[in-house]
Structure formats: structure tokens, C-alpha cells
Design a protein around this motif. Structure first.
Motif, PDB file in Angstrom:
ATOM      1  N   MET A 245       0.846  -1.192   0.000  1.00 29.22           N
ATOM      2  CA  MET A 245       0.000   0.000   0.000  1.00 29.22           C
ATOM      3  C   MET A 245       0.888   1.251   0.000  1.00 29.22           C
ATOM      4  O   MET A 245       1.874   1.315   0.735  1.00 29.22           O
ATOM      5  N   SER A 246       0.535   2.234  -0.831  1.00 28.00           N
ATOM      6  CA  SER A 246       1.326   3.458  -0.906  1.00 28.00           C
ATOM      7  C   SER A 246       1.203   4.248   0.390  1.00 28.00           C
ATOM      8  O   SER A 246       0.255   4.049   1.169  1.00 28.00           O
ATOM      9  N   PHE A 247       2.169   5.151   0.606  1.00 25.95           N
ATOM     10  CA  PHE A 247       2.145   5.963   1.826  1.00 25.95           C
ATOM     11  C   PHE A 247       0.860   6.787   1.910  1.00 25.95           C
ATOM     12  O   PHE A 247       0.233   6.855   2.972  1.00 25.95           O
ATOM     13  N   LYS A 248       0.441   7.400   0.805  1.00 29.57           N
ATOM     14  CA  LYS A 248      -0.750   8.246   0.828  1.00 29.57           C
ATOM     15  C   LYS A 248      -2.006   7.451   1.180  1.00 29.57           C
ATOM     16  O   LYS A 248      -2.863   7.918   1.947  1.00 29.57           O
ATOM     17  N   LYS A 249      -2.122   6.248   0.636  1.00 27.98           N
ATOM     18  CA  LYS A 249      -3.287   5.419   0.940  1.00 27.98           C
ATOM     19  C   LYS A 249      -3.261   4.965   2.397  1.00 27.98           C
ATOM     20  O   LYS A 249      -4.299   4.940   3.074  1.00 27.98           O
ATOM     21  N   GLU A 250      -2.066   4.602   2.871  1.00 28.39           N
ATOM     22  CA  GLU A 250      -1.933   4.185   4.254  1.00 28.39           C
ATOM     23  C   GLU A 250      -2.241   5.340   5.205  1.00 28.39           C
ATOM     24  O   GLU A 250      -2.901   5.171   6.233  1.00 28.39           O
ATOM     25  N   LEU A 251      -1.763   6.524   4.846  1.00 28.45           N
ATOM     26  CA  LEU A 251      -2.036   7.711   5.655  1.00 28.45           C
ATOM     27  C   LEU A 251      -3.531   7.992   5.715  1.00 28.45           C
ATOM     28  O   LEU A 251      -4.084   8.258   6.791  1.00 28.45           O
ATOM     29  N   SER A 252      -4.190   7.930   4.571  1.00 35.27           N
ATOM     30  CA  SER A 252      -5.627   8.169   4.516  1.00 35.27           C
ATOM     31  C   SER A 252      -6.381   7.161   5.379  1.00 35.27           C
ATOM     32  O   SER A 252      -7.324   7.526   6.100  1.00 35.27           O
ATOM     33  N   ARG A 253      -5.958   5.912   5.332  1.00 34.84           N
ATOM     34  CA  ARG A 253      -6.611   4.870   6.127  1.00 34.84           C
ATOM     35  C   ARG A 253      -6.441   5.128   7.626  1.00 34.84           C
ATOM     36  O   ARG A 253      -7.387   5.010   8.405  1.00 34.84           O
ATOM     37  N   LYS A 254      -5.239   5.497   8.017  1.00 35.05           N
ATOM     38  CA  LYS A 254      -4.958   5.733   9.426  1.00 35.05           C
ATOM     39  C   LYS A 254      -5.723   6.962   9.947  1.00 35.05           C
ATOM     40  O   LYS A 254      -6.226   6.958  11.074  1.00 35.05           O
ATOM     41  N   VAL A 255      -5.784   8.016   9.145  1.00 40.04           N
ATOM     42  CA  VAL A 255      -6.515   9.219   9.552  1.00 40.04           C
ATOM     43  C   VAL A 255      -8.000   8.901   9.703  1.00 40.04           C
ATOM     44  O   VAL A 255      -8.654   9.369  10.647  1.00 40.04           O
ATOM     45  N   GLU A 256      -8.531   8.080   8.806  1.00 46.78           N
ATOM     46  CA  GLU A 256      -9.934   7.686   8.894  1.00 46.78           C
ATOM     47  C   GLU A 256     -10.204   6.907  10.185  1.00 46.78           C
ATOM     48  O   GLU A 256     -11.229   7.097  10.847  1.00 46.78           O
ATOM     49  N   GLU A 257      -9.265   6.050  10.570  1.00 50.18           N
ATOM     50  CA  GLU A 257      -9.404   5.289  11.814  1.00 50.18           C
ATOM     51  C   GLU A 257      -9.369   6.214  13.025  1.00 50.18           C
ATOM     52  O   GLU A 257     -10.115   6.007  13.995  1.00 50.18           O
ATOM     53  N   ILE A 258      -8.501   7.226  12.972  1.00 49.07           N
ATOM     54  CA  ILE A 258      -8.412   8.187  14.072  1.00 49.07           C
ATOM     55  C   ILE A 258      -9.708   8.976  14.193  1.00 49.07           C
ATOM     56  O   ILE A 258     -10.184   9.243  15.307  1.00 49.07           O
ATOM     57  N   GLU A 259     -10.299   9.357  13.063  1.00 48.63           N
ATOM     58  CA  GLU A 259     -11.573  10.077  13.087  1.00 48.63           C
ATOM     59  C   GLU A 259     -12.634   9.258  13.824  1.00 48.63           C
ATOM     60  O   GLU A 259     -13.406   9.791  14.637  1.00 48.63           O
ATOM     61  N   LYS A 260     -12.668   7.959  13.561  1.00 49.35           N
ATOM     62  CA  LYS A 260     -13.641   7.089  14.216  1.00 49.35           C
ATOM     63  C   LYS A 260     -13.375   7.022  15.718  1.00 49.35           C
ATOM     64  O   LYS A 260     -14.311   7.053  16.535  1.00 49.35           O
ATOM     65  N   LYS A 261     -12.089   6.918  16.097  1.00 51.17           N
ATOM     66  CA  LYS A 261     -11.739   6.870  17.514  1.00 51.17           C
ATOM     67  C   LYS A 261     -12.136   8.165  18.221  1.00 51.17           C
ATOM     68  O   LYS A 261     -12.641   8.140  19.350  1.00 51.17           O
ATOM     69  N   LEU A 262     -11.896   9.291  17.565  1.00 53.62           N
ATOM     70  CA  LEU A 262     -12.240  10.585  18.155  1.00 53.62           C
ATOM     71  C   LEU A 262     -13.724  10.674  18.463  1.00 53.62           C
ATOM     72  O   LEU A 262     -14.132  11.126  19.539  1.00 53.62           O
ATOM     73  N   ARG A 263     -14.544  10.244  17.515  1.00 61.28           N
ATOM     74  CA  ARG A 263     -15.992  10.321  17.692  1.00 61.28           C
ATOM     75  C   ARG A 263     -16.450   9.496  18.893  1.00 61.28           C
ATOM     76  O   ARG A 263     -17.409   9.850  19.585  1.00 61.28           O
ATOM     77  N   ASP A 264     -15.755   8.397  19.161  1.00 61.35           N
ATOM     78  CA  ASP A 264     -16.117   7.545  20.292  1.00 61.35           C
ATOM     79  C   ASP A 264     -15.926   8.249  21.633  1.00 61.35           C
ATOM     80  O   ASP A 264     -16.574   7.895  22.619  1.00 61.35           O
ATOM     81  N   PHE A 265     -15.024   9.231  21.678  1.00 59.54           N
ATOM     82  CA  PHE A 265     -14.711   9.900  22.934  1.00 59.54           C
ATOM     83  C   PHE A 265     -15.395  11.259  23.092  1.00 59.54           C
ATOM     84  O   PHE A 265     -15.301  11.865  24.158  1.00 59.54           O
ATOM     85  N   LEU A 266     -16.063  11.735  22.055  1.00 61.82           N
ATOM     86  CA  LEU A 266     -16.705  13.044  22.136  1.00 61.82           C
ATOM     87  C   LEU A 266     -18.027  12.977  22.903  1.00 61.82           C
ATOM     88  O   LEU A 266     -18.690  11.938  22.918  1.00 61.82           O
ATOM     89  N   PRO A 267     -18.437  14.071  23.534  1.00 57.04           N
ATOM     90  CA  PRO A 267     -19.671  14.052  24.332  1.00 57.04           C
ATOM     91  C   PRO A 267     -20.922  13.994  23.461  1.00 57.04           C
ATOM     92  O   PRO A 267     -20.935  14.472  22.327  1.00 57.04           O
TER      93      PRO A 267
END
Length: 295
Positions: A1-23
């Protein structure tokens, strides 16, 4: 997987994690929850949680306790942006292509949202105690987070930055502002990641220095983009530093020297990482991409 695709995937995962912790946006104080979530979910590179996660992976140990810290660091960063954008600070009406929090919710609610995110970040980080078999590491990391956020870290840098707006600023003071205002949270990210990953004290100190250099390179590159970029690409007004009479590396040293400083700090950070007995190629690429970015 290219760096850009891997980066996009990881950022998407972080977005999901963030939403889990928001009020949840409910209750009589619903407006503050909406303003907090609007601020955190405004997009961005998610640089700090990314650096934290990859620093943890660098040293090989990755448990569930890192999740609360990844969310907490992004809440603190968002809090600082909410306050930076206020009329009393930079008076910016757009960030990341969207209206800033104070424009949408009013100055009063933006101040409260920034304060609330700062406190909620530590409430979130404390949830890591329930996710770990190493409460000592979690306690150490909360201490790092507090120090790098407060008067000896980000807020200390903001204080000097505000006081010197419109006044002559020496290179020494500009370095101080950048190392604290921008660098401190990057240092916290990489130090916490390393600590949770099992790094020893010397390795955590080395990661602190790497992050400090990355922070300087990142901020100087930001100065360059404020002059050479465009609102369409950056998602925010350009020339805001000049408008707010702020001294930057570009105004102090010129574009050519500023570019050389980016290269110098980038190279030093890269060499320090390569001196470690462990490797994370994605982390190396991430740092390079961040400090040579065009937006």
C-alpha cells in the motif's frame, strides 16, 4: 500500500476513535457539546494522534490505553485553535475551509468551548487507567500531557506570542514561541507514544528532541505557506501573520533562509530517529511529508 493510501486509512481510523470519545449533544448544556464537537471534527491532518500512535508502534507495545490519549491530544490542540481564532487573538473567520467556532457559536460560547475541551481532554486521558495493566505508565503520560499543555508548554508559548504581537521579536524569542506553542504538543504526542510503547527514559528524551525539531520545521514551513500559499489550497486566509503584525521566520530571515531552516531541522530529526535500534518506516515518511507539505 502506498504511503498516501496508508495515511488516509490511518486518519480515517483516528476520526472514528475521536468520535467515540466526544460528548453526546444532549441536555441543558447541549450548545457547549455542539461547539466542542464542531471544533474537534473540523478536519485537519490529525498529526498529533498519528505521531503518538506511530511512536508507540515504533517501540513495539500497543495497548488500548493509547486511545484515550490520542483523543485527548487532539482535544487540546482543537482547544488552542478555538482560542487562537478569537477576535482578541488572531481574529480569523475561517479555518480548514469552514467558519471558525466563534463565528458560528459566538465569542462567549467559543471561549467556553475552548475551556471545556481542555478540561475534557484530561477527563478523557484518565479513562486510560481502565484500559491498562500499567497504571504507572498512564500516570507518567498524564503528567507529560499536563506539562506540555500548560505554562511551561503550549500556553506559555501562546503567552509570549500574544505579548509580542506588533513588537520586534528576536530569533531567540521566536524559537521559544515555536518550541512551546507548536512543538510542545508534538513533543507530548511522541513522548507519550514512546512511553506507552515501552521506551526507556533515554529513548523518550530522544523522541522529545525529534518532536521539537519537527515542530520547528513544521511551524517555519507554515510561515512560508502563509506567504506563498493560497486560501483555496490552505483552507484559511493567507497573509494573516502580516495582518496581525506577527514576526515570523520569513519576516525575520527571508524566504530562502526560512527554507534552509526547515531542511536543517528536518534532517536533524530524521538522523535522530535513524539512531534508534528500532524502525518505523511509516513514521519516517510521515514526518518528511509533514515538514515539506504545500498546505
Amino acid at each position: 500500500m502506498s504511503f498516501k493510501k496508508e495515511l488516509s486509512r490511518k486518519v480515517e481510523e483516528i476520526e472514528k476513535k475521536l468520535r467515540d470519545f466526544l460528548p453526546e449533544e444532549a441536555g441543558f448544556q447541549k450548545t457547549i457539546f455542539e461547539a466542542m464537537n464542531y471544533s474537534v471534527l473540523a478536519g485537519g491532518k490529525r498529526l498529533r494522534p498519528l505521531l503518538m500512535e506511530e511512536s508507540c508502534r515504533l517501540f513495539g507495545r500497543e495497548g488500548k490505553e493509547i486511545g484515550p490519549f490520542m483523543a485527548a491530544i487532539e482535544m487540546i490542540h482543537s482547544s488552542s485553535l478555538v482560542h487562537d481564532d478569537l477576535p482578541a487573538m488572531d481574529a480569523d473567520e475561517y479555518r480548514r475551509g469552514r467558519k471558525t467556532t466563534w463565528v458560528v457559536y459566538g465569542e462567549d460560547m467559543a471561549i467556553l468551548a475552548g475551556d471545556a475541551l481542555m478540561i475534557y481532554a484530561f477527563e478523557t486521558a484518565a479513562k486510560a487507567f481502565k484500559e491498562t495493566d500499567r497504571p504507572d505508565l498512564v500516570g507518567t503520560c498524564i503528567g507529560i500531557l499536563a506539562e506540555k499543555t500548560g505554562v511551561y508548554g503550549m500556553i506559555g508559548g501562546q503567552t509570549v506570542d500574544v505579548e509580542l504581537t506588533g513588537k520586534p521579536v528576536s530569533e531567540e524569542k521566536l524559537d521559544f514561541i515555536y518550541r512551546l506553542k507548536t512543538g510542545a504538543l508534538l513533543e507530548a504526542s511522541m513522548m507519550i507514544g514512546a512511553a506507552l510503547g515501552g521506551a526507556d527514559k533515554n529513548q523518550i528524551a530522544l523522541m522529545e528532541q525529534v518532536a521539537s525539531d519537527v515542530g520547528l520545521a513544521f511551524q517555519i514551513q507554515d510561515d512560508i505557506l502563509d506567504v506563498t500559499g493560497s486560501r483555496e489550497v490552505l483552507g484559511k486566509p493567507v497573509g494573516s501573520d502580516e495582518k496581525n503584525e506577527k514576526t515570523t521566520y520569513v519576516t525575520l530571515k527571508g524566504l530562502e533562509t526560512a527554507g534552509s531552516r526547515v531542511e536543517y531541522y528536518s534532517r536533524r530529526a530524521k538522523d535522530a530517529l535513524l539512531s534508534l535500534p528500532v524502525r518505523n518506516d511509516f513514521l519516517n515518511e510521515l514526518i518528511l511529508a509533514l515538514i515539506t507539505r504545500e498546505k
